[in-house]
Scaffold this motif. Structure first.
Motif, mmCIF file in Angstrom:
data_model
loop_
_atom_site.group_PDB
_atom_site.id
_atom_site.type_symbol
_atom_site.label_atom_id
_atom_site.label_comp_id
_atom_site.label_asym_id
_atom_site.label_seq_id
_atom_site.Cartn_x
_atom_site.Cartn_y
_atom_site.Cartn_z
ATOM 1 N N LEU A 1 0.828 -1.210 0.000
ATOM 2 C CA LEU A 1 0.000 0.000 0.000
ATOM 3 C C LEU A 1 0.860 1.257 0.000
ATOM 4 O O LEU A 1 0.545 2.235 -0.682
ATOM 5 C CB LEU A 1 -0.939 -0.001 1.211
ATOM 6 C CG LEU A 1 -2.057 -1.030 1.190
ATOM 7 C CD1 LEU A 1 -2.794 -1.044 2.533
ATOM 8 C CD2 LEU A 1 -3.027 -0.772 0.058
ATOM 9 N N LEU A 2 1.957 1.221 0.750
ATOM 10 C CA LEU A 2 2.863 2.367 0.777
ATOM 11 C C LEU A 2 3.503 2.599 -0.583
ATOM 12 O O LEU A 2 3.644 3.741 -1.030
ATOM 13 C CB LEU A 2 3.942 2.162 1.838
ATOM 14 C CG LEU A 2 3.477 2.221 3.288
ATOM 15 C CD1 LEU A 2 4.613 1.838 4.224
ATOM 16 C CD2 LEU A 2 2.936 3.594 3.633
ATOM 17 N N LYS B 1 1.055 19.712 0.209
ATOM 18 C CA LYS B 1 0.087 18.647 0.460
ATOM 19 C C LYS B 1 0.744 17.267 0.458
ATOM 20 O O LYS B 1 0.300 16.366 1.154
ATOM 21 C CB LYS B 1 -1.038 18.692 -0.572
ATOM 22 C CG LYS B 1 -1.943 19.876 -0.394
ATOM 23 C CD LYS B 1 -3.116 19.838 -1.336
ATOM 24 C CE LYS B 1 -4.026 21.025 -1.056
ATOM 25 N NZ LYS B 1 -5.294 20.924 -1.739
ATOM 26 N N LEU B 2 1.795 17.108 -0.340
ATOM 27 C CA LEU B 2 2.441 15.801 -0.442
ATOM 28 C C LEU B 2 3.419 15.542 0.694
ATOM 29 O O LEU B 2 3.620 14.398 1.093
ATOM 30 C CB LEU B 2 3.167 15.678 -1.777
ATOM 31 C CG LEU B 2 2.301 15.657 -3.024
ATOM 32 C CD1 LEU B 2 3.180 15.556 -4.264
ATOM 33 C CD2 LEU B 2 1.312 14.518 -2.994
ATOM 34 N N GLU B 3 4.028 16.600 1.201
ATOM 35 C CA GLU B 3 5.064 16.424 2.215
ATOM 36 C C GLU B 3 4.574 15.662 3.448
ATOM 37 O O GLU B 3 5.266 14.764 3.923
ATOM 38 C CB GLU B 3 5.654 17.778 2.616
ATOM 39 C CG GLU B 3 6.917 17.633 3.438
ATOM 40 C CD GLU B 3 7.628 18.960 3.605
ATOM 41 O OE1 GLU B 3 8.661 18.936 4.278
ATOM 42 O OE2 GLU B 3 7.158 19.985 3.079
ATOM 43 N N PRO B 4 3.374 15.946 3.990
ATOM 44 C CA PRO B 4 2.908 15.156 5.141
ATOM 45 C C PRO B 4 2.750 13.663 4.800
ATOM 46 O O PRO B 4 3.082 12.799 5.614
ATOM 47 C CB PRO B 4 1.560 15.772 5.505
ATOM 48 C CG PRO B 4 1.587 17.143 4.930
ATOM 49 C CD PRO B 4 2.462 17.065 3.722
ATOM 50 N N ILE C 1 6.243 12.131 4.709
ATOM 51 C CA ILE C 1 6.759 11.946 6.069
ATOM 52 C C ILE C 1 6.092 10.737 6.730
ATOM 53 O O ILE C 1 6.754 9.920 7.374
ATOM 54 C CB ILE C 1 6.543 13.231 6.905
ATOM 55 C CG1 ILE C 1 7.468 14.337 6.391
ATOM 56 C CG2 ILE C 1 6.783 12.978 8.384
ATOM 57 C CD1 ILE C 1 7.167 15.708 6.965
ATOM 58 N N GLN C 2 4.782 10.608 6.547
ATOM 59 C CA GLN C 2 4.052 9.469 7.114
ATOM 60 C C GLN C 2 4.548 8.151 6.520
ATOM 61 O O GLN C 2 4.754 7.165 7.241
ATOM 62 C CB GLN C 2 2.555 9.634 6.857
ATOM 63 C CG GLN C 2 1.708 8.540 7.460
ATOM 64 C CD GLN C 2 0.228 8.714 7.127
ATOM 65 O OE1 GLN C 2 -0.133 9.494 6.253
ATOM 66 N NE2 GLN C 2 -0.611 7.974 7.815
#
Length: 136
Positions: free
Chosen positions: A67-68, A108-111, A114-115
């Motif tokens: 999924l990642l 918007k993509l950075e969080p 990081i996750q």
């Protein structure tokens, strides 16, 4: 001396109980052989049989990693599209607009990135703990 290419023309018939057949099929399915005949010949003739071992406890980890990977692909595709648009608008008045849009997209993509990194580090730690436990 030339090797003769003989066809397999001899049959050996054996009878099995249903439980024996089930055990044979389970062992065959865990092997790397393409068909039951090859597996049976290897067993009877004493040839090496390679068995696939799968650690089922890691299924959840592998599913999460898949999924990642999918999420990272989406992130990469979005970023590539934004960069492509900026490159095609280079020198035009729209370039500033695209740069602003890229900044918004990056925000918007950075969080998510990081996750993803945190989860991957967590699973890497879990994986290394299993490896250390397996060697002990």
């Amino acid at each position: 001396m030339e090797e003769e290419n003989e066809n397999r023309s001899k049959w050996i018939k054996i009878r099995l109980k249903p439980s024996e057949e089930e055990l044979l099929n389970k062992r065959y399915k865990k092997s790397t052989f393409q068909n039951l005949s090859e597996f049976g010949r290897a067993m009877i003739l004493g040839d090496p049989v390679t068995v696939i071992h799968r650690d089922k406890s890691m299924d959840d980890v592998l599913e999460e990693l898949a999924l990642l990977r999918r999420e990272l692909n989406f992130v990469g595709n979005n970023l590539n599209q934004a960069v492509k648009n900026i490159n095609s608008a280079h020198g035009f008045p729209d370039t500033r607009l695209w740069m602003n849009l890229l900044t918004i997209i990056n925000g918007k993509l950075e969080p998510s990135i990081i996750q993803i990194k945190e989860r991957m580090n967590k699973y890497a730690d879990l994986w290394s703990q299993k490896l250390r436990a397996g060697k002990a």
